[in-house]
Motif scaffolding. Structure first.
Motif, mmCIF file in Angstrom:
data_model
loop_
_atom_site.group_PDB
_atom_site.id
_atom_site.type_symbol
_atom_site.label_atom_id
_atom_site.label_comp_id
_atom_site.label_asym_id
_atom_site.label_seq_id
_atom_site.Cartn_x
_atom_site.Cartn_y
_atom_site.Cartn_z
ATOM 1 N N ASN A 91 -12.745 24.948 22.914
ATOM 2 C CA ASN A 91 -14.077 24.461 22.534
ATOM 3 C C ASN A 91 -15.163 25.139 23.346
ATOM 4 O OD1 ASN A 91 -13.340 22.569 20.556
ATOM 5 N ND2 ASN A 91 -12.955 20.973 22.086
ATOM 6 N N ASN A 116 -11.273 21.417 27.608
ATOM 7 C CA ASN A 116 -12.363 20.460 27.800
ATOM 8 C C ASN A 116 -12.445 20.030 29.260
ATOM 9 O OD1 ASN A 116 -12.419 20.674 25.041
ATOM 10 N ND2 ASN A 116 -12.017 18.518 24.619
ATOM 11 N N ASN A 128 -13.930 15.806 23.263
ATOM 12 C CA ASN A 128 -15.292 16.285 23.038
ATOM 13 C C ASN A 128 -15.664 16.284 21.563
ATOM 14 O OD1 ASN A 128 -17.228 18.883 22.568
ATOM 15 N ND2 ASN A 128 -17.675 17.907 24.530
ATOM 16 N N GLN A 129 -14.756 16.748 20.728
ATOM 17 C CA GLN A 129 -14.997 16.726 19.289
ATOM 18 C C GLN A 129 -14.633 15.347 18.726
ATOM 19 O OE1 GLN A 129 -16.456 19.200 17.961
ATOM 20 N NE2 GLN A 129 -16.039 20.929 19.309
ATOM 21 N N HIS A 181 -20.696 25.457 26.741
ATOM 22 C CA HIS A 181 -20.915 25.247 25.307
ATOM 23 C C HIS A 181 -21.824 26.327 24.745
ATOM 24 C CE1 HIS A 181 -23.180 23.633 21.833
ATOM 25 N NE2 HIS A 181 -22.000 23.161 21.490
#
Length: 303
Positions: A91, A116, A128-129, A181
């Motif tokens: 991610n 993560n 996170n998702q 991110h």
């Protein structure tokens, strides 16, 4: 593979390394309990656990105890630190090869979401998702409901304020806190589209070069040593658009890697980066600059 097979042994060996203890032991309590109980009788807890399980479950308790003793050395030290840097998805563009082995963190309390965890190591929540599940976070929230735990920190959340025409001080703070991110978003929304478009227009030999160079262009942790990596160099020479977005990526990362930057100089550098990105004729880079200037921290929501 070595970490997968010998993870626990590597931990034991590293525990005797003074440099490692000094680096990663910072902030660990050095109180009476640590000196007189934990350090002197570090196997006492295992013995007490065995005794309790024998009392509660009889001979079956020995089997339960043996499974528990093997569980963490195999899964945490071996699978997580071995496979969690080799297989899976990412991610975030962290400065290492960490991956999320599975979106369902059940066996090791959420550590399966290893990328993560490396992105936000101080966060109590590893998912996170929306489609990721962290059973450790479930336990923490349940204990918090009965006043047995208190969440101090989770990964920072952000929103995009499209009304911002230029970055401000809050933008800089949001970018710095969410840099892993930002780099992942840059790869997905800028580098990958450019690679795809350039490959469509290239001949077969150039397409092979671009394909081989993809991990080097995307992976923020892959840094060529001893000069530019040969494959990466050939790819950048073959595509001016790729060379441009790669250069912008390197410049963007300097916002937090350059220790000499003050907050004011970071703000100025971010504004200049967005201005120059807007002047390019690369549409995906222009759109990313519009997105980046609207970065704003939001209040975290526990869910």
């Amino acid at each position: 593979i070595k970490v997968l097979r010998e993870g626990a042994d590597l931990y034991v060996k590293e525990a005797e390394n003074p440099q490692t203890l000094e680096k990663y032991g910072f902030g660990v309590p050095d109180d009476w309990l640590e000196r007189n109980l934990y350090s002197r009788f570090h196997h006492l807890g295992l013995g007490i656990l065995l005794a309790l399980e024998l009392v509660l479950f009889g001979p079956l308790g020995l089997t339960l105890w043996a499974v528990q003793m093997l569980w963490i050395p195999f899964w945490a030290a071996g699978v997580i630190n071995g496979m969690g840097h080799y297989l899976g998805y990412r991610n975030f563009e962290t400065l290492d090869a960490s991956t999320n082995i599975s979106p369902l963190g059940i066996l090791i309390g959420g550590e399966e979401l290893h990328n993560n965890h490396h992105a936000y190591p101080a966060s109590a929540k590893l998912s996170n998702q929306w489609w990721e599940f962290d059973i450790g976070w479930l336990y923490i929230r349940l204990m918090e409901m009965v006043k047995l735990a208190q969440v101090k920190r989770i990964a920072p959340e952000f929103i995009i304020d499209w009304s911002k025409s230029i970055p401000d001080a809050e933008t800089v703070l949001a970018v710095l806190k969410n840099r892993v991110h930002v780099m992942a978003l840059y790869s997905r929304s800028v580098i990958i589209p450019v690679l795809r478009l350039e490959s469509q227009c290239a001949d077969s030999s150039t397409r092979k070069v671009l394909k081989k160079a993809r991990p080097w262009v995307i992976g923020h942790y892959m840094r060529p040593e001893g000069g530019m990596n040969g494959v990466l160099q050939r790819a950048l020479e073959a595509s001016q658009a790729l060379a441009t977005v790669y250069q912008f990526k390197q410049q963007l990362s300097e916002l937090w890697t350059n220790a000499s930057f003050s907050q004011e100089s970071r703000l100025e550098a971010l504004r200049e980066w967005c201005r120059q990105a807007q002047e390019t004729k690369i549409q995906c880079l222009q759109h990313f600059a519009q997105t980046l200037r609207g970065y704003t921290l939001s209040e975290p929501s526990f869910n």
